[in-house]
Enzyme design. Sequence first.
Site, short mmCIF file in Angstrom:
data_model
loop_
_atom_site.label_atom_id
_atom_site.label_comp_id
_atom_site.label_asym_id
_atom_site.label_seq_id
_atom_site.Cartn_x
_atom_site.Cartn_y
_atom_site.Cartn_z
N ASP A 108 0.38 5.01 -6.71
CA ASP A 108 -0.02 3.52 -7.09
C ASP A 108 -1.20 3.59 -6.19
OD1 ASP A 108 1.66 1.77 -8.79
OD2 ASP A 108 0.92 0.74 -6.80
N THR A 109 -1.84 2.18 -6.44
CA THR A 109 -3.33 1.59 -5.34
C THR A 109 -3.21 0.30 -5.46
OG1 THR A 109 -3.79 3.12 -6.31
CG2 THR A 109 -5.81 1.65 -4.95
#
Length: 196
Positions: free
Chosen positions: A70-71
């Site tokens: 996840d960014t």
Amino acid sequence: MKLLLASKSPRRRQLLGEMGYPIEFISLDVDEHVPAGTPVADTAELLARRKAEACPKERIGDETILVAADTIVALDNHVLGKPADRNQALAMLRSLSGKRHAVYTGVCLRTSDKTISFTEKTDVFFRPLSEGELAYYVDNYRPYDKAGAYGIQEWIGMVGISRIEGCYYNVMGLPVAKVYEHLRQLVPESTLESKA
């Protein structure tokens, strides 16, 4: 070794694919609510671990490693999500214009018996951008699926980012060198050799 990527991101699919490993994809819907008080720097890793934990055990065999990531984009310790529309995208990009912000990618690697997670941070510096430049980018690239409303590999990254401190691929959505380093810790090197 086969990698099972728990992500809908085309950029992560591209980056892992270019590493040369056989890849399968799995779509997992998880709760992305973050508890109040969670430090911004820990948010991406928390979400990556949640994705990894949501994967059914039977999908991860002896020769499969699950990769979840996840960014997030953070400006002044405030998380910028994905814009819902043109106005939100423009507002986000105006807030980033002429400033430094942080991109955090949390990654969780899971085998049948081990789990490793980590966070990679990259600082990104935008030069001041004009309203015309912002409108051109949003109207031509429609960055509605991107945290912070931009993709570093697109036009705005080429003309608007003056420098970065850290991993370029992290800003794309996956710190590839760090992922590879941790993959090597999980399995014997001979098993991990890519087809490249």
